[in-house]
Write an enzyme that holds these catalytic residues in place. Structure first.
Site, short mmCIF file in Angstrom:
data_model
loop_
_atom_site.label_atom_id
_atom_site.label_comp_id
_atom_site.label_asym_id
_atom_site.label_seq_id
_atom_site.Cartn_x
_atom_site.Cartn_y
_atom_site.Cartn_z
N GLY A 281 30.32 1.30 36.82
CA GLY A 281 29.68 1.15 35.36
C GLY A 281 28.50 2.08 34.97
O GLY A 281 28.02 2.78 35.20
N SER A 282 27.81 0.74 34.35
CA SER A 282 26.25 1.41 33.86
C SER A 282 25.36 1.96 34.71
O SER A 282 24.83 2.79 35.16
CB SER A 282 25.48 0.70 33.19
OG SER A 282 26.42 0.42 32.03
#
Lengths: 573, 385
Positions: A281-282
């Site tokens: 993810g981020s």
């Protein structure tokens, strides 16, 4: 008159008895020869080896294992002398009586199983492994012939579940089956012992791990709380020294007690830090940001358009989560965790440049450490521009969390890629084999944006005062049956402390945490992984770091010189 | 030693009896006692008896047996026949009594209690049966007008049917073998020899295919060390021989005997193998072989058909019984309850053997040719002429 031939059939011929006696005699010669031959055959048969005592060689090898201690010398695993009861079924006269007596003294034995074991014709069966001295005395006083004791060394993990995944486990015969225990065997300790060297426990130097038992306990404790509180399927955490690559603490829940080695093999008990591969993810945006800056194509204040909050690329649509709808500078992209911004950065560098950068940071190859457990990343087979765009914000490439930590460690420690280790090592040893993967200036920029994120972004929950924490959240939707599912999240949080001169990296990952009333139903990383990481830092940082009551003067000199976006937001923490 | 010139009952006996066979039998008795000192104590301990319980009892029975043996050997062939007839009638009656009223032990009714002693009457039937069969067949050859042979043929079913009912397959087999040997010796036409032989083999094959317990037992025999529960004694016995090797572990040093349930009776040979080694076992086999061959040779030399048949029949009885026991111990044939003559512990068995060997010594005594010719018109030579 009957024919004479027929009459002859019924005539007895006693005159033939002499010859027939000789025939009978010959018959006896054959019989007695067979008997004599059989006796000779059995007598020259090879002697049965004495009761097949438990494989002397492996027993010797397994008998002595080095102690395992943490970085401060605290005992994590040791071997204590013990005894096991064995039986020689063919020397036991009354098996039922023996079964009765033994089960009376060792009540946890299964009587029918024991009886079945004793009724075999084997020369050797275990009755019970590793008995207490009291049990030994009681069995001894039973005085059952054919029941005796075998001295053994029992592997003991005094801290139970603590660092279970690092230590691994040994089987009943003292052979490492997982973790550092298996690593020790691979180092030839067993070979040495069976060659007659290092035959006492004292001869073996303890293995010193990089683990700090105190930090380990806190980490596991906070994770256990988080797992329960956020009703997640699993949670794992790591405390990592970015200057040496040492793993200070590693916990992966649910875990197991290495004193019960069978539990180590439960598939739900895997080491999610080493063996799990996840779309991070981020948190992966840190890598994208570093790549963009390090490529020289972008400066810290370069802007990327996120107009409309949607980026269409062919049939693919990329949405913003914290949409702003305007052009963002690099620190803003990081702060708002802009998918579009990250995708545009990666596109600017290009597919080949992106691949080469990730390869350089070890994200495309299997990371191998001392622990035998490892997993290869899942890399897209066909890597086009759309892949580069999604990987830029952490989707489409699944890596082991430890692998991501290794890379982020390099991004913040001045740019040296250090292979993680579970053994104690000095900084010099670590840097001896650590390539420079990004420019020191890029590293400073990364520290800056992570710090900025802790001051006014999604990492605020982890910003423990006094330790100048920086961090980045990451929330990935899980892929179930080949599709991303909105409400099944995999959340990550990475924090560094202190951000001006990072020493430690904290990682928390959670598998399917649930939204709670106090998180307003939100299940994104900041609400759970970030919260836990904050609690870990709060408890661990006082042990590991000196707190600073005044903010460092000019922590990011290059950023200040470049007037990076948000440089005036540095607060006093 | 009595002088040859002095004619007395004893000197007559001494100079006519086959002293070599006699010596062989007494060596067997002593050897059996020595071996029993190894095989007896473990069983005695298991039964909470004094360790040498079986040895002491065996000594007692041996002395009784020696007296029976010597006394029997003094008898003339005529007395032998009468004694055998009486014994046969009495003990067959007891066999039938045991069958009807006896105590069931391990699934068969073989034992009667007589004067406080457990007695297996079928043991005593064996030597008497051999003598009667020999008598019948010899009468058949001497006086073809008398249905001697027919009696001899009928004697077999008469004897074995109660034994089969007990059931005691081991004794049945033993008697059948001895009877077949005698019938063959008496001059049965080769047509019948092969016919009966074929029928016997066919019978065994049929039994294997049609009687489940026979199938089971044979299968178990060939299933070495398999899961079958009944092979324990045999497997352990084989292990004894292997562990004893050539020289043995030494008297009393055996360990496997401790888990052999019948180490004092049917499996004493295996204990001997473990403690005294293969060389002593081979010597024991040689001793049995010597007694058998010596008796067969004496039988061949004897011109009296009854004495020849009786001697041969008793030698076969003795030799086959010993062979069956040793073969079972060595896992050459499936288990049969059969004692090793004069070695295994057991009063009934010892007395019956003493009786048999007494008969054997008696019928192999040298006798003046005139005495034989007085009774027989030398049928053995006449037929050949």
């Amino acid at each position: 008159m009957l024919p004479s031939a027929f009459v002859n059939l019924f005539r007895m011929r006693p005159d033939k008895s002499s010859g027939r006696l000789a025939v009978l005699g010959a018959g006896f010669v054959v019989i007695f020869s067979l008997i004599g031959g059989r006796i000779a055959l059995l007598a020259s048969a090879p002697q049965d080896a004495e009761p097949d005592t438990p494989r002397a060689a492996t027993a010797a090898a397994a008998a002595f294992r080095p102690d395992i201690v943490d970085r401060n010398g605290e005992l994590l695993a040791t071997s204590i002398p013990s005894y096991s009861v064995f039986a020689e079924p063919r020397n036991i006269l009354d098996k039922d009586e023996a079964t009765e007596l033994l089960t009376a003294v060792l009540p946890d034995l299964n009587a029918s199983e024991l009886r079945a074991k004793l009724n075999t014709k084997k020369g050797f069966v275990w009755v019970k492994r590793f008995i207490t001295p009291r049990e030994k005395a009681e069995v001894f006083h039973l005085g059952i012939p054919g029941v005796a004791f075998w001295p053994e060394h029992r592997r003991v993990y005094p801290n139970g579940v603590e660092a279970a995944h690092v230590l691994g486990a040994t089987n009943l015969d003292g052979v490492g089956i997982a973790g550092i225990e298996k690593y020790i065997d691979a180092q030839g300790v067993g070979a040495l012992a069976s060659a007659g060297l290092g035959s006492t426990a004292e001869d073996l130097k303890p293995i010193q791990l990089s683990i700090d038992l105190r930090v380990q306990h806190i980490l596991r404790d906070k994770l256990a709380w988080g797992l329960d509180h956020f009703k997640a399927k699993a949670a794992a955490g790591l405390v990592y020294d970015v200057t040496t690559g040492e793993v200070i603490a590693l916990a992966s829940l649910p875990d197991f007690d290495p004193n019960k080695p069978a539990d180590a093999l439960d598939p739900d008990h895997i080491n999610r830090i080493n063996v799990g591969v996840y779309e991070m993810g981020s948190t992966f945006k840190a890598l994208t940001t570093a790549m963009a800056l390090d490529s020289g194509k972008y400066g810290i204040n370069s802007t990327f358009s996120t107009a409309g909050g949607v980026l269409r690329w062919g049939r693919q649509v990329i949405h913003e989560f914290h949409g702003t709808g305007r052009s963002l500078t690099i620190p803003e992209v990081f702060l708002h965790s802009s998918n579009i911004g990250s995708a545009r950065m990666a596109l600017g560098v290009g597919v080949e440049g992106h691949k080469a950068f990730l390869k350089k940071l070890g994200q495309l190859d299997r990371l191998r450490t001392e622990l035998p457990e490892s997993a290869a990343p899942i890399v897209p087979a066909r890597w086009g521009e759309i892949n580069t765009m999604t990987i830029a914000f952490g989707h489409g490439l699944a890596v082991a969390p430890l692998q991501a930590v290794e890379a982020v460690g390099a991004l913040v420690n001045g740019g040296r890629l250090i292979t993680p280790t579970f053994l104690r090592r000095t900084q010099d040893e670590a840097l001896a084999n650590a390539p420079q993967v990004i420019k020191p200036q890029t590293s400073e920029a990364l520290r800056y944006v992570m710090r900025l994120n802790a001051v006014s972004g999604s990492a605020r929950k982890a910003a423990v005062p006094g330790y100048f924490v920086g961090g980045k959240t990451g929330t990935a939707e899980k892929v179930i049956n080949g599709r991303y599912v909105h409400n099944r999240l995999f959340t990550t949080f990475m924090a560094i402390a202190p951000a001006d001169k990072p020493r430690y990296l904290f990682l928390t990952i959670m598998d399917e945490p649930k939204g709670l009333p106090e998180t307003f139903g939100n299940a994104q990383a900041a609400w759970n992984s970030g919260d836990i990481t904050g609690k870990v830092i709060e408890a661990v940082a006082p042990i590991l770091l000196e707190p600073r009551f005044d903010p460092p003067a000019n922590p990011f000199p290059t950023m200040a010189k470049l007037h990076a976006w948000g440089i005036d937001r540095q607060q006093t923490q | 030693m009595p002088s040859r010139t002095e004619r007395s009952l004893f000197s007559d006996w001494w100079w006519t009896v086959d002293r070599l066979s006699l010596a062989g039998v007494f060596v067997l008795m002593i050897a059996g006692l020595v071996f029993l000192m190894g095989g007896g104590p473990p069983v005695a301990e298991r039964l909470n008896l004094p360790p040498f319980h079986f040895v002491h009892r065996q000594m007692f029975w041996l002395s009784v047996a020696a007296i029976v043996l010597l006394a029997t050997s003094f008898l003339s062939p005529r007395h032998i026949r009468r004694t055998a007839l009486v014994i046969y009638v009495v003990f067959m009656a007891l066999v039938i009594y045991a069958l009807l009223f006896g105590v069931e032990v391990k699934g068969s009714r073989r034992w009667v209690i007589l004067a406080g002693q457990n007695l297996q009457p079928s043991e005593f039937v064996k030597p008497a049966f051999v003598i009667l069969a020999a008598w019948a067949f010899s009468e058949g050859t001497r006086r073809p007008e008398m249905p001697g042979t027919l009696f001899g043929v009928l004697l077999l079913p008469l004897t074995v049917i109660p034994l089969v009912l007990q059931p005691d397959i081991g004794q049945t087999m033993l008697l059948c073998v001895v009877w077949a040997g005698l019938f063959y010796l008496a001059g049965l036409h080769m047509f019948w020899v092969f016919g009966l032989g074929g029928a016997g083999v066919g019978g065994i094959v049929l039994a294997y295919f049609f009687f489940p317990h026979v199938t089971q037992r044979v299968n178990r025999f060939f299933d070495k060390g398999g899961s079958g529960g009944d092979t324990f004694q045999v497997d352990t016995a084989v292990e004894s021989f292997v562990s004893g090797s050539w020289l043995g572990k030494g008297p009393g040093e055996g360990t496997i005997k401790r888990i052999l349930p019948d180490s004092h009776t049917d499996f004493l040979f295996a204990v001997t193998g473990e403690e005294f080694g293969a060389i002593v076992c081979l010597a024991l086999v040689a001793l049995f072989a010597f007694i058998v061959f010596r008796s067969l040779w004496l039988a061949r030399r004897n011109e009296d058909p009854f004495c020849r048949f009786a001697a041969a029949g008793l030698a076969i009885l003795f030799g086959v019984q010993a062979s069956i026991n040793m073969s079972v111990n060595l896992h050459l044939i499936p288990p049969k309850g059969m004692t090793l003559p004069f070695i295994s512990y057991g009063g009934s068995s010892l007395l019956s053997l003493a009786l048999g060997v007494g008969f054997l010594i008696s019928v192999t005594r040298r006798r003046p040719k005139a005495e034989i010719d007085a009774r027989f018109s030398s049928p053995l030579r006449e037929a050949a002429a």
